[in-house]
Design a protein around this motif. Structure first.
Motif, PDB file in Angstrom:
ATOM      1  N   ARG A 169     -15.921   6.386  -0.201  1.00  0.00           N
ATOM      2  CA  ARG A 169     -14.594   6.038  -1.350  1.00  0.00           C
ATOM      3  C   ARG A 169     -13.528   6.598  -0.310  1.00  0.00           C
ATOM      4  O   ARG A 169     -12.425   5.900  -0.573  1.00  0.00           O
ATOM      5  CB  ARG A 169     -14.596   7.532  -2.138  1.00  0.00           C
ATOM      6  N   LEU A 170     -13.590   7.408   0.821  1.00  0.00           N
ATOM      7  CA  LEU A 170     -12.464   7.524   1.724  1.00  0.00           C
ATOM      8  C   LEU A 170     -12.025   6.334   2.393  1.00  0.00           C
ATOM      9  O   LEU A 170     -10.958   5.915   2.464  1.00  0.00           O
ATOM     10  CB  LEU A 170     -12.870   8.671   2.783  1.00  0.00           C
ATOM     11  N   LYS A 176     -12.643   3.151   1.716  1.00  0.00           N
ATOM     12  CA  LYS A 176     -12.018   2.347   0.454  1.00  0.00           C
ATOM     13  C   LYS A 176     -10.614   2.708   0.159  1.00  0.00           C
ATOM     14  O   LYS A 176      -9.673   1.671   0.154  1.00  0.00           O
ATOM     15  CB  LYS A 176     -12.941   2.452  -0.565  1.00  0.00           C
ATOM     16  N   GLU A 177     -10.353   3.800  -0.052  1.00  0.00           N
ATOM     17  CA  GLU A 177      -8.806   4.289  -0.404  1.00  0.00           C
ATOM     18  C   GLU A 177      -8.027   4.122   0.781  1.00  0.00           C
ATOM     19  O   GLU A 177      -6.983   3.585   0.640  1.00  0.00           O
ATOM     20  CB  GLU A 177      -8.921   5.729  -0.572  1.00  0.00           C
ATOM     21  N   MET A 178      -8.635   4.241   2.106  1.00  0.00           N
ATOM     22  CA  MET A 178      -7.752   4.227   2.945  1.00  0.00           C
ATOM     23  C   MET A 178      -7.468   2.767   3.547  1.00  0.00           C
ATOM     24  O   MET A 178      -6.228   2.664   4.124  1.00  0.00           O
ATOM     25  CB  MET A 178      -8.853   4.786   4.400  1.00  0.00           C
ATOM     26  N   ARG A 179      -8.002   1.718   3.193  1.00  0.00           N
ATOM     27  CA  ARG A 179      -7.847   0.388   3.184  1.00  0.00           C
ATOM     28  C   ARG A 179      -7.068  -0.289   2.278  1.00  0.00           C
ATOM     29  O   ARG A 179      -6.831  -1.679   2.311  1.00  0.00           O
ATOM     30  CB  ARG A 179      -9.140  -0.417   3.515  1.00  0.00           C
ATOM     31  N   LYS A 180      -6.709   0.264   1.055  1.00  0.00           N
ATOM     32  CA  LYS A 180      -5.869  -0.106   0.038  1.00  0.00           C
ATOM     33  C   LYS A 180      -4.505  -0.445   0.398  1.00  0.00           C
ATOM     34  O   LYS A 180      -4.166   0.351   1.426  1.00  0.00           O
ATOM     35  CB  LYS A 180      -5.618   0.775  -1.024  1.00  0.00           C
ATOM     36  N   ASN A 226      -1.362   1.844   1.789  1.00  0.00           N
ATOM     37  CA  ASN A 226      -1.946   3.265   2.342  1.00  0.00           C
ATOM     38  C   ASN A 226      -1.843   3.518   3.685  1.00  0.00           C
ATOM     39  O   ASN A 226      -2.510   4.440   4.461  1.00  0.00           O
ATOM     40  CB  ASN A 226      -3.257   3.555   1.776  1.00  0.00           C
TER      41      ASN A 226
END
Length: 545
Positions: free
Chosen positions: A364-365, A367-371, A374
């Protein structure tokens, strides 16, 4: 000390102070009997630059009437993965060809012997850079020449923490008194190892090994016991202070808070991840097995392999070995997936991060990081287990996240190339997977600003080294370090043991500190504590929560 302007203009105030300190030590200008020095600055404070400055200064200047330079030949010893890096540092700070360096890396035996002979018999090269393994093997070719070297620099010098190993004995046989040891972690496991490094630097300054054990080590250990009397505690403080006074003459240690004014902010978080239901069931099954009970009853059967098994299970259920002690019938806890069958998964099966608490948090980290929007951050992921890196690599592939991986199988040339590619802002790499044993020391990974320590090591120094890869000179972004722990498991017990070991550091740093957590017995290691966000947090009795 006169430092040539080509280097003086780059030095920060703490680095100028460091160069002055080392110079006075190796030139015998301080009030102790010896010519050695330990530069124990935290990782990222520029120990390499300070060493390059010292070496160049000694090669170009002297304090004798005829003006002859202090040193003609210098040997730099470092882990094999850093040989090329050291050669690059001389070029980076001084320019090509200013100091003639001979880097011995990945060559056959005859070539290495020819290079060593060239170094000691001619004046072609001023500095030789070699790995610890190379010097250990070929030290006889060097030590037979009385003038083989005027200064010895040992990088990542915690490699010399055992005075009886072949590497320490080989380096000790070199006929050179001026010795500079570089390490970000001078205190690793115990004072005995610290003594070995100090005695290598300045032989005999803390007495013979027997004298040190009798007069220093045993009284300090007795005074640190929970049931120590006031007299024993007083004696311990007195001996600690006396030892600190002696070693502080030739050990310089600054912490990397000095870097805070030059670098972006850094946030360190301990992330306690709950086990999934699958992991909990498997963990309880292992802990309650007959084999584990034998360990708890004091028979010590396969104790280490049992601990390793629990740690791998905390990383991901698929890493639990069916052949390990107590693992009979463990496969029944893995969900049946149509088309994949039960039991262990092949190399091409999906990773299923949701089966593991830590893996799912990492997933999840990232995935969030690559949005989009970001910040396009890159991440360094460190693990003690190559099997865990295999899984994380497969997860990256499944999500089309570019990654590279450095472990013990990667050659020196490839290592430097890999680091350069990851640090390039335009490269497609998102993650750098790092084996803590193979690449925890000396690597510069400023291309990444997020670092995950996926599993803890018994030795806090190993984790410290790995954690310092990103927040160092050249970093432009805010840094985040995440230390993942599986809640209530053996990992939290290891982390608590690390906190206990960290208390040793104060013996050198001259601060009174007692261990908040006493050493846990073996039985406690194998207990799974559920129903708490963090076992460590509970034990530290945090008053803010």
């Amino acid at each position: 000390v006169y430092v040539p302007p080509v280097l003086a203009k780059w030095l920060r105030p703490h680095q100028r102070e460091g160069v002055q300190f080392i110079y006075e030590c190796v030139m015998g200008l301080k009030d102790f009997n010896g010519h050695g020095c330990i530069l124990a600055d935290d990782m990222g404070l520029g120990k390499t630059l300070q060493s390059v400055t010292l070496i160049h200064t000694l090669l170009k200047t002297g304090i004798t009437a005829n003006g002859a330079p202090t040193a003609k030949r210098v040997i730099v010893v470092c882990p094999c993965s850093l040989v090329k890096n050291w050669e690059n540092e001389f070029v980076k700070w001084l320019g090509p060809g200013v100091v003639k360096t001979l880097a011995i890396a990945e060559a056959d035996r005859k070539t290495v012997e020819r290079n060593l002979d060239t170094f000691v018999r001619t004046k072609i090269f001023n500095v030789m850079i070699a790995s610890y393994e190379c010097i250990r093997t070929h030290v006889g070719r060097l030590s037979k020449h009385a003038d083989c070297c005027d200064l010895l620099v040992c990088d990542e010098a915690h490699r010399l923490k055992n005075s009886d190993n072949q590497t320490s004995r080989a380096l000790n046989s070199l006929p050179v008194r001026r010795r500079v040891l570089l390490t970000g972690t001078p205190m690793q496991n115990d004072l005995q190892e610290f003594y070995a490094m100090v005695d290598f630097t300045n032989p005999g300054i803390l007495g013979t090994p027997e004298e040190f054990r009798r007069k220093t080590l045993f009284p300090i250990l007795r005074g640190r016991e929970p049931d120590a009397s006031d007299a024993q505690k007083h004696k311990m403080m007195q001996i600690q202070n006396d030892m600190s006074r002696i070693v502080n003459d030739f050990i310089l240690r600054r912490v990397n808070t000095l870097n805070a004014q030059h670098l972006p902010p850094k946030l360190v978080q301990v992330v306690c991840c709950n086990l999934t239901e699958i992991q909990q069931n498997m963990y309880q099954h292992l802990v309650n097995s007959k084999d584990m009970q034998h360990v708890l009853d004091g028979k010590q059967v396969n104790c280490l392999s049992s601990i390793q098994m629990l740690m791998k299970l905390a990383n991901h259920p698929s890493l639990a070995s069916m052949a390990a002690p107590g693992a009979d019938g463990i496969a029944k806890f893995l969900p049946y997936v149509p088309g994949e069958g039960g039991g262990r998964r092949g190399d091409f099966a999906p990773v299923r991060p949701e089966w593991s608490g830590k893996m799912f948090v990492l997933y999840r980290l990232m995935k969030e990081m690559r949005k989009p929007g970001n910040g396009n951050d890159k991440i360094v992921i460190v693990s003690n287990y190559t099997q865990t890196l295999d899984l994380i690599g497969r997860m990256c592939r499944e999500n089309s996240w570019g990654f590279c991986r450095l472990d013990g199988s990667i050659t020196m040339k490839k290592r430097q190339k890999m680091c350069d590619e990851f640090n390039d802002p335009n490269s497609p790499l998102v993650a750098f997977l790092l084996s803590s044993k193979a690449g925890g020391c000396g690597l510069n990974l400023i291309g990444g600003n997020r670092l995950v320590l996926f599993d803890p090591d018994w030795n806090p120094a190993v984790d410290k080294q790995a954690a310092a890869r990103c927040w160092r000179d050249g970093q432009k972004k805010r840094c985040f370090t995440y230390r993942f722990l599986a809640t209530g498991t053996v990992e939290e017990k290891i982390f608590q043991r690390q906190l206990s070991k960290e208390g040793l550091q104060s013996v050198v740093d001259d601060k009174e500190q007692t261990n908040q957590l006493s050493t846990k017995d073996l039985k406690n290691l194998f207990k799974l504590r559920t129903g708490t966000p963090s076992d460590t947090h509970d034990k530290l009795r945090c008053e803010r929560c």
